[in-house]
Design a protein around this motif. Sequence first.
Motif, PDB file in Angstrom:
ATOM      1  N   GLY A   3       9.423 -28.645  10.912  1.00 51.15           N
ATOM      2  CA  GLY A   3       9.148 -27.441  10.153  1.00 51.15           C
ATOM      3  C   GLY A   3       7.895 -27.521   9.322  1.00 51.15           C
ATOM      4  O   GLY A   3       7.484 -26.550   8.698  1.00 51.15           O
ATOM      5  N   GLY A   4       7.236 -28.682   9.305  1.00 50.14           N
ATOM      6  CA  GLY A   4       6.001 -28.863   8.555  1.00 50.14           C
ATOM      7  C   GLY A   4       4.792 -28.648   9.435  1.00 50.14           C
ATOM      8  O   GLY A   4       4.894 -28.245  10.598  1.00 50.14           O
ATOM      9  N   PRO A   5       3.606 -28.935   8.916  1.00 51.43           N
ATOM     10  CA  PRO A   5       2.385 -28.762   9.711  1.00 51.43           C
ATOM     11  C   PRO A   5       2.353 -29.724  10.886  1.00 51.43           C
ATOM     12  O   PRO A   5       2.854 -30.845  10.818  1.00 51.43           O
ATOM     13  CB  PRO A   5       1.271 -29.065   8.704  1.00 51.43           C
ATOM     14  N   LYS A   6       1.774 -29.275  11.989  1.00 46.74           N
ATOM     15  CA  LYS A   6       1.589 -30.107  13.171  1.00 46.74           C
ATOM     16  C   LYS A   6       0.240 -30.800  13.055  1.00 46.74           C
ATOM     17  O   LYS A   6      -0.795 -30.143  13.090  1.00 46.74           O
ATOM     18  CB  LYS A   6       1.651 -29.254  14.442  1.00 46.74           C
ATOM     19  N   ILE A   7       0.263 -32.115  12.911  1.00 50.66           N
ATOM     20  CA  ILE A   7      -0.958 -32.889  12.725  1.00 50.66           C
ATOM     21  C   ILE A   7      -1.097 -33.863  13.882  1.00 50.66           C
ATOM     22  O   ILE A   7      -0.203 -34.684  14.130  1.00 50.66           O
ATOM     23  CB  ILE A   7      -0.946 -33.644  11.389  1.00 50.66           C
ATOM     24  N   ALA A   8      -2.215 -33.774  14.587  1.00 49.13           N
ATOM     25  CA  ALA A   8      -2.508 -34.691  15.682  1.00 49.13           C
ATOM     26  C   ALA A   8      -3.679 -35.576  15.283  1.00 49.13           C
ATOM     27  O   ALA A   8      -4.792 -35.080  15.065  1.00 49.13           O
ATOM     28  CB  ALA A   8      -2.832 -33.923  16.960  1.00 49.13           C
ATOM     29  N   LEU A   9      -3.426 -36.855  15.170  1.00 55.11           N
ATOM     30  CA  LEU A   9      -4.473 -37.834  14.911  1.00 55.11           C
ATOM     31  C   LEU A   9      -5.014 -38.292  16.261  1.00 55.11           C
ATOM     32  O   LEU A   9      -4.277 -38.844  17.080  1.00 55.11           O
ATOM     33  CB  LEU A   9      -3.898 -39.014  14.129  1.00 55.11           C
ATOM     34  N   VAL A  10      -6.297 -38.059  16.523  1.00 54.45           N
ATOM     35  CA  VAL A  10      -6.905 -38.407  17.801  1.00 54.45           C
ATOM     36  C   VAL A  10      -7.942 -39.494  17.545  1.00 54.45           C
ATOM     37  O   VAL A  10      -8.959 -39.246  16.885  1.00 54.45           O
ATOM     38  CB  VAL A  10      -7.559 -37.183  18.476  1.00 54.45           C
ATOM     39  N   THR A  11      -7.703 -40.681  18.066  1.00 56.01           N
ATOM     40  CA  THR A  11      -8.659 -41.765  17.861  1.00 56.01           C
ATOM     41  C   THR A  11      -9.843 -41.568  18.809  1.00 56.01           C
ATOM     42  O   THR A  11      -9.683 -41.220  19.973  1.00 56.01           O
ATOM     43  CB  THR A  11      -8.017 -43.144  18.074  1.00 56.01           C
ATOM     44  N   GLY A  12     -11.038 -41.768  18.268  1.00 58.00           N
ATOM     45  CA  GLY A  12     -12.234 -41.486  19.055  1.00 58.00           C
ATOM     46  C   GLY A  12     -12.285 -40.045  19.511  1.00 58.00           C
ATOM     47  O   GLY A  12     -12.829 -39.736  20.575  1.00 58.00           O
ATOM     48  N   GLY A  13     -11.789 -39.151  18.679  1.00 56.72           N
ATOM     49  CA  GLY A  13     -11.600 -37.767  19.097  1.00 56.72           C
ATOM     50  C   GLY A  13     -12.821 -36.882  18.970  1.00 56.72           C
ATOM     51  O   GLY A  13     -12.702 -35.663  19.129  1.00 56.72           O
ATOM     52  N   HIS A  14     -13.986 -37.472  18.716  1.00 49.16           N
ATOM     53  CA  HIS A  14     -15.193 -36.676  18.503  1.00 49.16           C
ATOM     54  C   HIS A  14     -16.179 -36.770  19.658  1.00 49.16           C
ATOM     55  O   HIS A  14     -17.264 -36.181  19.585  1.00 49.16           O
ATOM     56  CB  HIS A  14     -15.892 -37.136  17.218  1.00 49.16           C
ATOM     57  N   ALA A  15     -15.820 -37.491  20.740  1.00 46.33           N
ATOM     58  CA  ALA A  15     -16.787 -37.708  21.819  1.00 46.33           C
ATOM     59  C   ALA A  15     -16.080 -37.810  23.163  1.00 46.33           C
ATOM     60  O   ALA A  15     -14.909 -38.193  23.233  1.00 46.33           O
ATOM     61  CB  ALA A  15     -17.581 -38.997  21.565  1.00 46.33           C
ATOM     62  N   ARG A  16     -16.804 -37.426  24.215  1.00 44.71           N
ATOM     63  CA  ARG A  16     -16.387 -37.590  25.599  1.00 44.71           C
ATOM     64  C   ARG A  16     -14.978 -37.016  25.821  1.00 44.71           C
ATOM     65  O   ARG A  16     -14.708 -35.875  25.424  1.00 44.71           O
ATOM     66  CB  ARG A  16     -16.520 -39.060  26.012  1.00 44.71           C
ATOM     67  N   VAL A  17     -14.078 -37.753  26.438  1.00 38.67           N
ATOM     68  CA  VAL A  17     -12.747 -37.221  26.720  1.00 38.67           C
ATOM     69  C   VAL A  17     -12.012 -36.895  25.429  1.00 38.67           C
ATOM     70  O   VAL A  17     -11.282 -35.902  25.349  1.00 38.67           O
ATOM     71  CB  VAL A  17     -11.947 -38.225  27.574  1.00 38.67           C
ATOM     72  N   GLY A  18     -12.206 -37.699  24.401  1.00 34.75           N
ATOM     73  CA  GLY A  18     -11.555 -37.430  23.123  1.00 34.75           C
ATOM     74  C   GLY A  18     -11.919 -36.081  22.547  1.00 34.75           C
ATOM     75  O   GLY A  18     -11.089 -35.406  21.930  1.00 34.75           O
TER      76      GLY A  18
END
Length: 250
Positions: A3-18
């Motif tokens: 019921g809270g916010p949906k937070i996705a932590l994406v490692t290396g999430g700023h480049a290429r496939v991430g």
Amino acid sequence: MSGGPKIALVTGGHARVGLAISRALAAQGWQVLLHAFRGVERAQALDRELNSVPLGIWQADFADVEATLASFDRLLDTLPPQAELAVVFNASIFDNDDRDTATLANFRANHAVHYEVPVLVTLAAARRFPDGQALMLLDQNVENLHDQFLSYCLSKGAMYAALKRLALTLAPFRVNAVAPGPTLLPHGADPVRFEEAARASPLRGASTPEDVADAVVWLMGAGRVTAQTVFVDAGQHLKQWREPAAPDRL
């Protein structure tokens, strides 16, 4: 559901496939918390692009496992306790070594980034957010044996072997994986040879970052699925695969 916010932590999430994964998750309503080791300014710009209220960046060098775990614990303290947390382990290193060129330093770095940090961060996340999930980015090589990229393949194989045990141990926290094949040209590789190799796959072409991101989004939304690995590799793991587009060895 929390019921809270949906937070996705994406490692290396700023480049290429991430980057494709981060954008796909934001389009599905996730707040995307970006990890970066290098490229922090790019990650900060993407944070402002994807989130109406920027979340800030988790900067960590996964080769330093102890420092990474300490900073992750501090990061968890900043998250709402009712959040629905997902951790996507996309960060990777990709150096070509073999029996003659493998070094202790490269072996340790690969296992830190691809195995130790994902396992230990997943354990920490599950303790704080037992209804959350983790998703590992593996590689089609976990089902396709060859003698290249030895340290890389051993570390990805270790994570593949741990997947089901983690899912069983941590339930209801879910643990799944996506195993891409040839997707983006490796740094320093020959584009002609890469395209030739990709066309030799059963589906006759490389996957796109968006293909990989689609699988990530599906698994993260499949609430009754755990301990599964989805291969997004144009069928490459069904055939003997060597990396003809590989950069020079270490």
